[in-house]
Scaffold this active site. Structure first.
Site, PDB file in Angstrom:
ATOM      1  N   CYS A   1       0.829  -1.206   0.000  1.00 34.65           N
ATOM      2  CA  CYS A   1       0.000   0.000   0.000  1.00 34.65           C
ATOM      3  C   CYS A   1       0.866   1.261   0.000  1.00 34.65           C
ATOM      4  CB  CYS A   1      -0.925  -0.005   1.217  1.00 34.65           C
ATOM      5  SG  CYS A   1      -1.977   1.458   1.291  1.00 34.65           S
TER       6      CYS A   1
ATOM      7  N   CYS B   1      -0.585   4.164   1.970  1.00 29.25           N
ATOM      8  CA  CYS B   1      -0.397   4.089   3.431  1.00 29.25           C
ATOM      9  C   CYS B   1       1.053   4.374   3.812  1.00 29.25           C
ATOM     10  CB  CYS B   1      -0.729   2.696   3.959  1.00 29.25           C
ATOM     11  SG  CYS B   1      -2.176   1.927   3.248  1.00 29.25           S
ATOM     12  N   ASP B   2       2.005   3.855   3.060  1.00 22.89           N
ATOM     13  CA  ASP B   2       3.390   3.831   3.533  1.00 22.89           C
ATOM     14  C   ASP B   2       4.364   4.682   2.732  1.00 22.89           C
ATOM     15  OD1 ASP B   2       2.606   2.002   5.478  1.00 22.89           O
ATOM     16  OD2 ASP B   2       2.860   0.317   4.110  1.00 22.89           O
TER      17      ASP B   2
END
Ligand code: NAP
Length: 331
Positions: free
Chosen positions: A149, A152-153
């Site tokens: 992801c 997200c990261d």
């Protein structure tokens, strides 16, 4: 996970209740579209949202190809709108995951960690999850150096170097997104041609921060405390080499979430639920929509449309078999 501000019901508050007309399993674009249509048809609907309310868009930075948003729309924003729209039309949304199903009795039985629910009809829309590489180091560093992801990261890789594995839309779109942070994004792909849509390929080839390693596979993710690189093998020469990197993003396709349905529904050889053009599965009264039954397109707009079809078929089914239909194999 998407932090949405809806008045979600708590599952513990309703441990045993009556029989729903419809339970939708999964709160992504397919499931929530089914809930919108069912709600508007005044079908009493429960949606068990699963681990990612809003589904894959919730983990996507930008959605460019959903009609109606010519400038694109943030994935989390779109996911929030799906959830709000389903709630607006009366669906009850609960933030729980399905742990068990029994399709052999009617009403059907659905279990979550906190409760058991029953329904005359089901729409299964639990989607698909990212496939993993299955190489040494992947599990050890997952969530702390290995990710599926970028939204997200990606932020953690400012001015760093990352490897993206895969050559499809996900790899290229997310790789492009990562160039906002990382100083270099190295795409490792097992062939010498990308599978991604042309427009994304063009952008990727034009991006000075993206590099490509063709005909190569990642054999190991390296590091002691943190990821320091990957060992790759060139498939044509057999040579192995080490690429230094601070993070690895894996985008090598998806796997349908059908483990709970093995032995209960007909699945294809890759584990996808088999449906017909009306989204019917092998069990009358059980419909499936979205990526869990779609090995080909896996597009948001397609998922949403199959959710709509499933809900319209639920409506017809409930009209024909209003009280917990038995032996409805004529259907
Ligand atoms: P995908 O299209 O199946 O691509 C997977 C990629 O990973 C392929 O390039 C494949 O290589 C490679 N791969 C598969 N297994 C591998 C392995 N074990 N080791 C190394 N490489 C491996 O998956 P996706 O990119 O996740 O896309 C899934 C679907 O969602 C597609 O239909 C895509 O169009 C859609 N999607 C659309 C958008 C959009 O905005 N339009 C965004 C994301 C995804 P090969 O090419 O050699 O097979």
């Amino acid at each position: 996970m998407l932090d949405f501000q809806l008045a979600l019901s708590q599952p513990e508050a309703h441990p045993s209740e009556g029989v729903y007309d419809l339970i939708v399993l999964g709160g992504g674009p397919a499931g929530l579209t089914a809930a919108i249509y069912a709600g508007r048809a005044r079908i009493q609907t429960l949606v068990i949202l699963g681990p990612l309310p809003g589904g894959q868009p919730a983990n996507t930075e930008e959605v460019e190809n959903f009609p109606g948003f010519p400038e694109g729309i943030g994935g989390a924003d779109l996911a929030r709108r799906f959830l709000a729209q389903a709630e607006r039309f009366g669906a009850r949304l609960i933030p729980a995951s399905v742990t068990g199903v029994d399709l052999s009795i009617r009403p059907f039985i659905i279990r979550t960690d906190g409760a058991t629910y029953r329904a005359h009809t089901l729409v299964i829309a639990m989607g698909a999850v990212p496939r993993r590489l299955g190489v040494p180091g992947e599990d050890r560093f997952f969530g702390r150096g290995v990710s599926t992801c970028a939204t997200c990261d990606g932020f953690f890789y400012r001015d760093k170097r990352v490897v993206v594995v895969g050559g499809g839309d996900s790899a290229i779109i997310e790789g492009l997104y990562l160039t906002r942070f990382a100083r270099e994004v190295i795409v490792v792909h097992r062939r010498d041609q990308l599978r991604a849509t042309r427009i994304y390929q063009e952008r990727a080839f034009a991006n000075p921060r993206m590099r490509f390693l063709w005909d190569s596979v990642v054999e190991e993710i390296l590091g002691e405390q943190t990821v320091t690189g990957v060992r790759v093998r060139h498939l044509k020469t057999g040579e192995t080499s080490i690429i230094e990197a601070d993070g690895v993003f894996v985008y090598i396709g998806m796997e349908p979430q059908t483990q709970l349905f093995v032995g209960q529904l007909e699945l294809d050889e890759h584990g996808y639920i088999i449906t017909d053009r009306r989204q019917r599965t092998s069990v009358p009264g059980v419909f499936a929509a979205g990526d869990i039954q779609d090995p080909f397109y896996r597009q948001l707009v397609v998922a949403a449309s199959t959710g709509a079809i499933a809900a319209m078929e639920v409506e017809k089914y409930l009209e024909l078999y209003p009280q917990s239909p038995q032996g409805s194999d004529r259907w």
